[in-house]
Design a protein around this motif. Sequence first.
Motif, short mmCIF file in Angstrom:
data_model
loop_
_atom_site.label_atom_id
_atom_site.label_comp_id
_atom_site.label_asym_id
_atom_site.label_seq_id
_atom_site.Cartn_x
_atom_site.Cartn_y
_atom_site.Cartn_z
N GLU A 137 -15.48 50.01 -34.40
CA GLU A 137 -16.78 49.42 -34.70
C GLU A 137 -17.90 49.91 -33.78
N GLY A 138 -17.55 50.85 -32.87
CA GLY A 138 -18.60 51.49 -32.07
C GLY A 138 -18.78 50.91 -30.68
N ILE A 197 -26.83 48.42 -30.99
CA ILE A 197 -25.47 48.06 -30.56
C ILE A 197 -25.53 46.72 -29.83
N ALA A 223 -24.05 55.42 -30.25
CA ALA A 223 -24.37 54.58 -31.40
C ALA A 223 -24.43 55.40 -32.68
N LYS A 269 -20.96 56.36 -33.53
CA LYS A 269 -20.07 55.19 -33.57
C LYS A 269 -18.80 55.45 -32.74
N LYS A 286 -11.50 59.49 -30.86
CA LYS A 286 -11.81 59.17 -32.26
C LYS A 286 -11.30 60.26 -33.19
#
Length: 324
Positions: free
Chosen positions: A235-236, A207, A168, A171, A138
Amino acid sequence: MEPQVRLELYRTMVLIRTFEEAIRREYHADKKPVFDIAAGLIPGEMHLAAGQEPVAAGVCAHLTADDAVTATHRPHHFAIAHGVNLNRLAAEIFGRVDGLGKGRGGHMHLFDPETHFSCSGIIAEGYPPALGQALAFKRRGTDRIAVAVTGEGAANQGAFHESLNLAALWKLPVVFIVEDNDWGISVPRSASTSVPSNAVRAAAYGIPGERVEDNSVEAVYRVAGEAIARARAGEGPSLIEVHTVRLWGHFEGDAQGYRPDLAEVAERDPLPIYEAELRRAGVLDDDTVKAIAAEASERVEAAIAFAKNSPEPDPATALDHVFA
């Protein structure tokens, strides 16, 4: 689903089963007449994943070698489906210098930087490292993801819940997979877990969570595809539990006296079930089945020969390749 996709899922499952059968053969070959876990070309414990091929095939069909996978102490099916070199995988299982870990790790401690694959004999250990991989992906601004695999028993470990919470919160692009084969070693899930499905635990962390029944490779492929696309899009995380089956013992040599389902377990073998389904759909015929089986056998037997021909580590190098 496109016929070619279905064919590739079947091909992956056949390769995994062929490899597991060959390892089982070699593992037991020199442990007779009395089973001795320390004897033979492959000493120590051996955990095989026959019956759980649909989980690995369905998930890894969506991954590239740039994505990361952390697996369990029953790891061969995910290693093969994720593209780990078959020769080096076999050599590591045999404890030889041409193995993934130069013969130091054995079958429960596989590590392959080329495909970003790793596993561990410690329950739920793979979840936290997957977070680190996902965080790195990420921060680098890539669409790479991490997949963390564990068994249903490990979903009661602290690392499971800590990892879901942090993934969560931040993300992170990680997909959590739970393989529910009904047995945590010899303990049925009903005696260890307060919920009928670990997928419902995803709601506690905000989630998505979904359970796949019937050990269906195509259902796994569909659900995993959605979760992986979601992770790639930023979007995680997601949680997927697959109700699969362990055809053989928890470990090789396990008498399985605790299992009342042994008489019916062969009926749940996903390979003949999926083969029959593809035959009815016209995707498979006798010639294709034979060709896929022959190709898998050739690759696996070549890997076994490679492992046997690789030298054992020199005891003088025992302190090489360690941190201190």
